[in-house]
Write a protein that holds these residues in place. Structure first.
Motif, PDB file in Angstrom:
ATOM      1  N   LEU A  46      -2.682  -7.418   1.524  1.00 44.07           N
ATOM      2  CA  LEU A  46      -2.449  -8.853   1.623  1.00 44.07           C
ATOM      3  C   LEU A  46      -2.117  -9.172   3.066  1.00 44.07           C
ATOM      4  O   LEU A  46      -1.391  -8.411   3.727  1.00 44.07           O
ATOM      5  CB  LEU A  46      -1.299  -9.284   0.706  1.00 44.07           C
ATOM      6  N   VAL A  47      -2.632 -10.281   3.575  1.00 45.76           N
ATOM      7  CA  VAL A  47      -2.403 -10.692   4.956  1.00 45.76           C
ATOM      8  C   VAL A  47      -1.744 -12.070   4.948  1.00 45.76           C
ATOM      9  O   VAL A  47      -2.287 -13.026   4.377  1.00 45.76           O
ATOM     10  CB  VAL A  47      -3.721 -10.733   5.762  1.00 45.76           C
ATOM     11  N   VAL A  48      -0.567 -12.170   5.561  1.00 45.67           N
ATOM     12  CA  VAL A  48       0.184 -13.418   5.601  1.00 45.67           C
ATOM     13  C   VAL A  48       0.389 -13.810   7.056  1.00 45.67           C
ATOM     14  O   VAL A  48       1.001 -13.072   7.832  1.00 45.67           O
ATOM     15  CB  VAL A  48       1.541 -13.275   4.889  1.00 45.67           C
ATOM     16  N   ASN A  49      -0.155 -14.964   7.426  1.00 44.82           N
ATOM     17  CA  ASN A  49      -0.083 -15.432   8.816  1.00 44.82           C
ATOM     18  C   ASN A  49      -0.580 -14.352   9.783  1.00 44.82           C
ATOM     19  O   ASN A  49       0.041 -14.077  10.820  1.00 44.82           O
ATOM     20  CB  ASN A  49       1.336 -15.873   9.172  1.00 44.82           C
ATOM     21  N   ASP A  50      -1.699 -13.727   9.426  1.00 43.48           N
ATOM     22  CA  ASP A  50      -2.373 -12.715  10.251  1.00 43.48           C
ATOM     23  C   ASP A  50      -1.615 -11.396  10.354  1.00 43.48           C
ATOM     24  O   ASP A  50      -1.977 -10.539  11.166  1.00 43.48           O
ATOM     25  CB  ASP A  50      -2.671 -13.245  11.663  1.00 43.48           C
ATOM     26  N   LEU A  51      -0.572 -11.210   9.547  1.00 44.32           N
ATOM     27  CA  LEU A  51       0.173  -9.954   9.535  1.00 44.32           C
ATOM     28  C   LEU A  51       0.029  -9.290   8.170  1.00 44.32           C
ATOM     29  O   LEU A  51       0.146  -9.972   7.132  1.00 44.32           O
ATOM     30  CB  LEU A  51       1.656 -10.185   9.834  1.00 44.32           C
ATOM     31  N   PRO A  52      -0.210  -7.975   8.125  1.00 42.95           N
ATOM     32  CA  PRO A  52      -0.326  -7.299   6.834  1.00 42.95           C
ATOM     33  C   PRO A  52       1.004  -7.247   6.097  1.00 42.95           C
ATOM     34  O   PRO A  52       2.037  -6.924   6.685  1.00 42.95           O
ATOM     35  CB  PRO A  52      -0.821  -5.900   7.197  1.00 42.95           C
ATOM     36  N   ALA A  53       0.983  -7.572   4.814  1.00 42.36           N
ATOM     37  CA  ALA A  53       2.142  -7.389   3.951  1.00 42.36           C
ATOM     38  C   ALA A  53       2.102  -5.967   3.388  1.00 42.36           C
ATOM     39  O   ALA A  53       1.152  -5.222   3.620  1.00 42.36           O
ATOM     40  CB  ALA A  53       2.127  -8.424   2.831  1.00 42.36           C
ATOM     41  N   THR A  54       3.132  -5.590   2.643  1.00 48.94           N
ATOM     42  CA  THR A  54       3.209  -4.233   2.103  1.00 48.94           C
ATOM     43  C   THR A  54       3.261  -4.268   0.580  1.00 48.94           C
ATOM     44  O   THR A  54       3.872  -5.161  -0.020  1.00 48.94           O
ATOM     45  CB  THR A  54       4.441  -3.480   2.631  1.00 48.94           C
ATOM     46  N   LEU A  55       2.615  -3.293  -0.023  1.00 50.19           N
ATOM     47  CA  LEU A  55       2.606  -3.161  -1.471  1.00 50.19           C
ATOM     48  C   LEU A  55       4.027  -2.847  -1.956  1.00 50.19           C
ATOM     49  O   LEU A  55       4.736  -2.045  -1.339  1.00 50.19           O
ATOM     50  CB  LEU A  55       1.657  -2.029  -1.853  1.00 50.19           C
ATOM     51  N   SER A  56       4.445  -3.479  -3.040  1.00 51.68           N
ATOM     52  CA  SER A  56       5.801  -3.264  -3.541  1.00 51.68           C
ATOM     53  C   SER A  56       6.044  -1.778  -3.804  1.00 51.68           C
ATOM     54  O   SER A  56       5.183  -1.069  -4.321  1.00 51.68           O
ATOM     55  CB  SER A  56       6.037  -4.070  -4.819  1.00 51.68           C
ATOM     56  N   ARG A  57       7.239  -1.311  -3.468  1.00 56.00           N
ATOM     57  CA  ARG A  57       7.555   0.119  -3.481  1.00 56.00           C
ATOM     58  C   ARG A  57       8.929   0.342  -4.118  1.00 56.00           C
ATOM     59  O   ARG A  57       9.881  -0.385  -3.855  1.00 56.00           O
ATOM     60  CB  ARG A  57       7.557   0.640  -2.036  1.00 56.00           C
ATOM     61  N   TYR A  58       9.003   1.376  -4.970  1.00 53.78           N
ATOM     62  CA  TYR A  58      10.296   1.777  -5.525  1.00 53.78           C
ATOM     63  C   TYR A  58      11.138   2.330  -4.387  1.00 53.78           C
ATOM     64  O   TYR A  58      10.666   3.125  -3.579  1.00 53.78           O
ATOM     65  CB  TYR A  58      10.089   2.831  -6.611  1.00 53.78           C
ATOM     66  N   LYS A  59      12.402   1.934  -4.337  1.00 55.57           N
ATOM     67  CA  LYS A  59      13.192   2.157  -3.137  1.00 55.57           C
ATOM     68  C   LYS A  59      13.837   3.539  -3.050  1.00 55.57           C
ATOM     69  O   LYS A  59      14.609   3.804  -2.140  1.00 55.57           O
ATOM     70  CB  LYS A  59      14.268   1.077  -3.022  1.00 55.57           C
ATOM     71  N   LYS A  60      13.516   4.424  -3.969  1.00 56.19           N
ATOM     72  CA  LYS A  60      13.975   5.804  -3.846  1.00 56.19           C
ATOM     73  C   LYS A  60      12.890   6.742  -4.365  1.00 56.19           C
ATOM     74  O   LYS A  60      12.031   6.338  -5.153  1.00 56.19           O
ATOM     75  CB  LYS A  60      15.273   6.029  -4.620  1.00 56.19           C
ATOM     76  N   THR A  61      12.915   7.971  -3.887  1.00 62.04           N
ATOM     77  CA  THR A  61      11.982   8.972  -4.388  1.00 62.04           C
ATOM     78  C   THR A  61      12.527   9.583  -5.674  1.00 62.04           C
ATOM     79  O   THR A  61      13.734   9.586  -5.917  1.00 62.04           O
ATOM     80  CB  THR A  61      11.733  10.082  -3.350  1.00 62.04           C
ATOM     81  N   VAL A  62      11.599  10.095  -6.485  1.00 68.15           N
ATOM     82  CA  VAL A  62      11.952  10.658  -7.784  1.00 68.15           C
ATOM     83  C   VAL A  62      11.372  12.058  -7.875  1.00 68.15           C
ATOM     84  O   VAL A  62      10.194  12.273  -7.570  1.00 68.15           O
ATOM     85  CB  VAL A  62      11.407   9.778  -8.932  1.00 68.15           C
ATOM     86  N   LYS A  63      12.183  13.002  -8.315  1.00 68.20           N
ATOM     87  CA  LYS A  63      11.727  14.379  -8.448  1.00 68.20           C
ATOM     88  C   LYS A  63      10.868  14.542  -9.697  1.00 68.20           C
ATOM     89  O   LYS A  63      11.269  14.212 -10.810  1.00 68.20           O
ATOM     90  CB  LYS A  63      12.940  15.312  -8.545  1.00 68.20           C
ATOM     91  N   GLY A  64       9.630  15.043  -9.505  1.00 67.88           N
ATOM     92  CA  GLY A  64       8.775  15.330 -10.631  1.00 67.88           C
ATOM     93  C   GLY A  64       9.330  16.461 -11.477  1.00 67.88           C
ATOM     94  O   GLY A  64       9.878  17.442 -10.945  1.00 67.88           O
ATOM     95  N   GLN A  65       9.189  16.320 -12.784  1.00 69.88           N
ATOM     96  CA  GLN A  65       9.730  17.311 -13.720  1.00 69.88           C
ATOM     97  C   GLN A  65       8.620  18.144 -14.367  1.00 69.88           C
ATOM     98  O   GLN A  65       8.785  18.658 -15.470  1.00 69.88           O
ATOM     99  CB  GLN A  65      10.554  16.602 -14.792  1.00 69.88           C
ATOM    100  N   GLY A  66       7.498  18.274 -13.681  1.00 64.18           N
ATOM    101  CA  GLY A  66       6.402  19.085 -14.188  1.00 64.18           C
ATOM    102  C   GLY A  66       5.283  18.260 -14.785  1.00 64.18           C
ATOM    103  O   GLY A  66       5.341  17.030 -14.851  1.00 64.18           O
ATOM    104  N   GLY A  67       4.243  18.947 -15.224  1.00 65.08           N
ATOM    105  CA  GLY A  67       3.082  18.280 -15.790  1.00 65.08           C
ATOM    106  C   GLY A  67       3.201  18.083 -17.286  1.00 65.08           C
ATOM    107  O   GLY A  67       4.065  18.656 -17.963  1.00 65.08           O
ATOM    108  N   PHE A  68       2.293  17.235 -17.822  1.00 67.81           N
ATOM    109  CA  PHE A  68       2.287  16.928 -19.248  1.00 67.81           C
ATOM    110  C   PHE A  68       0.847  16.931 -19.746  1.00 67.81           C
ATOM    111  O   PHE A  68      -0.058  16.381 -19.106  1.00 67.81           O
ATOM    112  CB  PHE A  68       2.914  15.557 -19.497  1.00 67.81           C
TER     113      PHE A  68
END
Length: 335
Positions: A82-104
């Motif tokens: 997304l571009v707002v006033n000629d500047l790129p915006a950023t995709l919404s992001r969860y504000k912390k990392t999460v440790k993966g607990q393996g595959g399923f």
């Protein structure tokens, strides 16, 4: 092309100033070539600035809660830029990392699929602790990224299920399987720290956006000084503005020149395989597109491809682009 057929050699196409929305990629082939030192020139009209835009303007913004604004957007695909006033915006992001607990689960690969070159079996999803992650209203919009030894991998989620005290994030296939087949430190890891993107629940910082494909509503939190009643907001949709491509190594596109044209607001939907998207990079800008050899060098690079570009040139010569008259080539390729 008609002028060429009539025998004209010196052809210049001048674009007047203004913004030209481009819905489809412009294809230039051998039939668009100059001849015998007489190039075909595409240029800005003297003193004016034409802008070729690969996006659609979004207006009629309404203020909602928590400083987040919203607007209607008629679009079926995910919105990753997304571009707002000629500047790129950023995709919404969860504000912390999460440790993966393996595959399923498991997905079996026969080896005869158009996206596979060998048999195999891979995880169909990722496990994470419920205590680490909120419930998501639109799970099919969610994307997950891991950092590996050499690069990052980002794949899409098709659904979220529950398994006791854990969330099960089911991968969009076949890209989920492809991301697991990569070797040499580039494989998507189900046991490392994960970053998450593209959910309404994550939208909290200025400059972030999220597009709800089902409700067809675009959400955005303005940055300081941005007035959404007057802001110019563009949702990019076009991945490539121009493709200059010859027929083969002998029959080139050639003698085509561009002067003073600005290309603005490109999109990138990541690599497309089957009904899935993802970005599992290997090295030197190569991305995985096939379930192949674990060492991607061994299959002569048939399991990788290059991402789309704003301007692509193949089987061509004597192609010139100059910044005469204007000085900007904008491209917003961003995960």
């Amino acid at each position: 092309r008609l002028l060429k057929k009539k025998g004209h050699q010196d052809i210049t196409v001048m674009l007047r100033g203004g913004t030209y929305p481009i819905k489809n990629t412009l294809i230039f082939g051998p039939e668009d070539s100059g001849m015998d030192g007489h190039p075909i020139v595409w240029k800005a009209y003297d003193g004016e600035q034409p802008v070729l835009s690969g996006g659609i303007e979004v207006g009629n913004w309404q203020k909602g809660s928590d400083g987040i604004w919203q607007a209607k957007l008629d679009r079926a695909e995910k919105l990753r830029q997304l571009v707002v006033n000629d500047l790129p915006a950023t995709l919404s992001r969860y504000k912390k990392t999460v440790k993966g607990q393996g595959g399923f689960g498991k997905i079996s690969i026969n080896g005869d699929e158009p996206w596979a070159s060998r048999k195999g079996e891979e995880f169909d999803g990722l496990l994470i602790n419920k205590s680490d992650f909120p419930e998501i209203m639109r799970p099919a919009d969610l994307e997950v990224r891991t950092q590996t030894t050499w690069t990052t991998s980002q794949i899409c989620v098709r659904d979220i299920q529950t398994d006791g005290n854990k969330w099960v994030l089911l991968f969009n296939q076949p890209f989920g399987a492809i991301s697991r087949s990569c070797g040499s430190g580039t494989r998507f890891s189900v046991n490392s720290d994960c970053s998450f993107f593209n959910a309404r629940e994550f939208l909290s910082e200025p400059g972030e956006f999220y597009f709800d494909r089902i409700g067809k509503i675009l959400y955005y939190k303005p940055r300081d000084g941005e007035d959404m009643t007057t802001a110019k907001v563009v949702a990019p949709h076009l991945e490539s503005f121009i493709k200059i491509q010859g027929k083969d190594l002998r029959n080139h596109a050639s003698e085509i020149q561009f002067y003073g044209l600005t290309f603005s607001c490109t999109a990138w939907q990541m690599m497309h395989v089957g009904d899935s998207y993802g970005a599992c990079s290997c090295q030197a800008n190569c991305f995985s597109v096939k379930y192949g050899a674990e060492n991607w060098h061994d299959d002569f690079y048939q399991s990788t491809d290059l991402p789309s570009a704003a301007v692509e040139v193949n089987s061509a010569d004597h192609i010139v682009r100059s910044e005469e008259h204007t000085s900007e080539l904008q491209s917003h390729h961003d995960l």
